[in-house]
Design a protein around this motif. Structure first.
Motif, PDB file in Angstrom:
ATOM      1  N   UNK A   1      24.217 132.027  -0.566  1.00 26.99           N
ATOM      2  CA  UNK A   1      25.615 132.893  -0.602  1.00 26.99           C
ATOM      3  C   UNK A   1      26.310 134.221  -0.906  1.00 26.99           C
ATOM      4  N   UNK A   2      26.714 134.802  -0.635  1.00 30.45           N
ATOM      5  CA  UNK A   2      27.262 135.678  -0.811  1.00 30.45           C
ATOM      6  C   UNK A   2      28.220 135.205  -2.334  1.00 30.45           C
ATOM      7  N   UNK A   3      28.409 135.688  -3.399  1.00 31.93           N
ATOM      8  CA  UNK A   3      29.556 135.372  -4.101  1.00 31.93           C
ATOM      9  C   UNK A   3      30.722 135.833  -3.643  1.00 31.93           C
ATOM     10  N   UNK A   4      32.000 134.570  -3.675  1.00 33.63           N
ATOM     11  CA  UNK A   4      33.222 134.959  -3.040  1.00 33.63           C
ATOM     12  C   UNK A   4      33.919 134.551  -5.171  1.00 33.63           C
ATOM     13  N   UNK A   5      35.059 135.569  -4.902  1.00 24.90           N
ATOM     14  CA  UNK A   5      36.001 135.474  -6.050  1.00 24.90           C
ATOM     15  C   UNK A   5      36.497 133.764  -6.113  1.00 24.90           C
ATOM     16  N   UNK A   6      37.247 133.034  -7.228  1.00 28.90           N
ATOM     17  CA  UNK A   6      37.588 131.790  -7.749  1.00 28.90           C
ATOM     18  C   UNK A   6      37.686 130.942  -6.246  1.00 28.90           C
ATOM     19  N   UNK A   7      35.675 130.862  -6.151  1.00 29.07           N
ATOM     20  CA  UNK A   7      34.965 129.588  -5.542  1.00 29.07           C
ATOM     21  C   UNK A   7      34.465 129.385  -6.645  1.00 29.07           C
ATOM     22  N   UNK A   8      34.011 127.586  -6.295  1.00 25.76           N
ATOM     23  CA  UNK A   8      32.902 126.924  -7.037  1.00 25.76           C
ATOM     24  C   UNK A   8      32.297 127.469  -7.274  1.00 25.76           C
ATOM     25  N   UNK A   9      31.133 127.966  -7.958  1.00 23.21           N
ATOM     26  CA  UNK A   9      29.901 127.970  -8.546  1.00 23.21           C
ATOM     27  C   UNK A   9      29.057 126.884  -8.963  1.00 23.21           C
ATOM     28  N   UNK A  10      27.840 126.903  -8.714  1.00 28.74           N
ATOM     29  CA  UNK A  10      26.961 125.826 -10.564  1.00 28.74           C
ATOM     30  C   UNK A  10      26.494 127.799 -10.813  1.00 28.74           C
ATOM     31  N   UNK A  11      26.850 127.769 -12.016  1.00 30.74           N
ATOM     32  CA  UNK A  11      26.035 128.485 -13.245  1.00 30.74           C
ATOM     33  C   UNK A  11      24.682 127.381 -13.716  1.00 30.74           C
ATOM     34  N   UNK A  12      23.348 127.938 -14.143  1.00 26.78           N
ATOM     35  CA  UNK A  12      22.416 127.943 -14.516  1.00 26.78           C
ATOM     36  C   UNK A  12      22.588 128.733 -15.725  1.00 26.78           C
ATOM     37  N   UNK A  13      22.989 127.720 -17.138  1.00 30.80           N
ATOM     38  CA  UNK A  13      23.605 128.562 -18.412  1.00 30.80           C
ATOM     39  C   UNK A  13      22.286 128.390 -19.194  1.00 30.80           C
TER      40      UNK A  13
ATOM     41  N   UNK B   1      18.001 125.210 -19.761  1.00 26.72           N
ATOM     42  CA  UNK B   1      19.092 126.021 -18.592  1.00 26.72           C
ATOM     43  C   UNK B   1      19.548 124.806 -18.595  1.00 26.72           C
ATOM     44  N   UNK B   2      20.932 124.914 -17.830  1.00 28.16           N
ATOM     45  CA  UNK B   2      22.134 123.397 -18.198  1.00 28.16           C
ATOM     46  C   UNK B   2      22.609 123.763 -16.359  1.00 28.16           C
ATOM     47  N   UNK B   3      22.861 122.772 -16.037  1.00 26.27           N
ATOM     48  CA  UNK B   3      24.349 123.047 -15.029  1.00 26.27           C
ATOM     49  C   UNK B   3      25.022 123.697 -14.973  1.00 26.27           C
ATOM     50  N   UNK B   4      26.254 124.146 -14.825  1.00 29.86           N
ATOM     51  CA  UNK B   4      27.698 124.534 -15.097  1.00 29.86           C
ATOM     52  C   UNK B   4      28.268 124.045 -14.112  1.00 29.86           C
ATOM     53  N   UNK B   5      29.306 123.447 -13.421  1.00 31.54           N
ATOM     54  CA  UNK B   5      30.354 123.476 -12.197  1.00 31.54           C
ATOM     55  C   UNK B   5      32.009 124.310 -12.244  1.00 31.54           C
ATOM     56  N   UNK B   6      31.844 125.805 -11.942  1.00 25.92           N
ATOM     57  CA  UNK B   6      33.219 126.477 -12.880  1.00 25.92           C
ATOM     58  C   UNK B   6      33.334 127.214 -11.394  1.00 25.92           C
ATOM     59  N   UNK B   7      34.858 127.238 -11.124  1.00 25.81           N
ATOM     60  CA  UNK B   7      35.556 127.979 -10.755  1.00 25.81           C
ATOM     61  C   UNK B   7      35.064 129.380 -11.228  1.00 25.81           C
ATOM     62  N   UNK B   8      35.035 130.639 -10.852  1.00 25.04           N
ATOM     63  CA  UNK B   8      34.982 132.249 -11.184  1.00 25.04           C
ATOM     64  C   UNK B   8      35.705 132.862 -10.811  1.00 25.04           C
ATOM     65  N   UNK B   9      36.291 133.319 -10.951  1.00 26.13           N
ATOM     66  CA  UNK B   9      36.955 134.738 -11.321  1.00 26.13           C
ATOM     67  C   UNK B   9      36.128 135.914 -10.863  1.00 26.13           C
TER      68      UNK B   9
END
Length: 132
Positions: free
Chosen positions: A71-83, A89-97
Motif C-alpha cells: 500500500x502506498x504511504x499516506x501522510x498522517x496515517x498509522x504504519x508499522x515501522x521496522x526499526x 529489528x523492532x516493530x514500532x507503531x507510529x503515525x507518520x507525518x
C-alpha cells in the motif's frame, strides 16, 4: 520480507514477539501463528499483535493489526515501522507525518524523527482486528 506462506494463501503470518518485562520492545519476527486473510490485501500482507498500550486509545493490547507493505504511504496515517537496533529489528507503531527522502528522515506525528537508515520497512496498517 513479510510474505505469508504461499502454502496457506487464505492466511496471514502473525509477526511480533515480546517479553513479559519489555512489552515496549517487540521483535519483528514470525511467530509461527496464522490468522485468516481479509479480502483485498496483497500476498505480502501480514498481521502484527499489539503488546503495549502506549499507542492507545487507537490500538489496545491484544489487537491484531493487518499490514500491507504494497500500500502506498499516506501522510498522517498509522504504519508499522521496522526499526533496526543492533542485530534486532523492532516493530514500532507510529503515525507518520511525512517521509523526507532528501534529508532521509521519517517524521513522526509526535515530532520525533527516525533516520531512513535505521528503518527496514514502513508498512501501512490497513485493518484492525480488536482483541476479543
Amino acid at each position: 520480507d513479510h510474505q505469508s506462506d504461499a502454502i496457506h494463501p487464505q492466511y496471514l503470518s502473525v509477526y511480533g514477539k515480546s517479553t513479559i518485562l519489555r512489552t515496549d520492545e517487540v521483535d519483528f519476527v514470525d511467530t509461527g501463528t496464522l490468522v485468516p486473510r481479509p479480502d483485498g490485501v496483497s500476498e505480502e500482507a501480514y498481521a502484527l499483535r499489539v503488546y503495549s498500550g502506549t499507542d492507545g486509545p487507537r490500538f489496545e493490547v491484544g489487537d491484531l493489526l493487518i499490514c500491507d507493505p504494497t500500500e502506498p504511504f499516506v501522510e498522517n496515517q498509522w504504519h508499522v515501522v521496522g526499526v533496526k537496533r543492533g542485530d534486532r529489528v523492532l516493530a514500532e507503531i507510529h503515525r507518520i507525518k511525512e517521509i523526507d527522502t532528501e534529508s532521509r528522515l521519517v517524521v513522526l506525528a509526535n515530532g520525533r524523527q527516525l533516520s531512513l537508515d535505521v528503518c527496514s520497512s514502513v508498512d501501512a496498517i490497513v485493518n484492525i482486528r480488536p482483541r476479543r
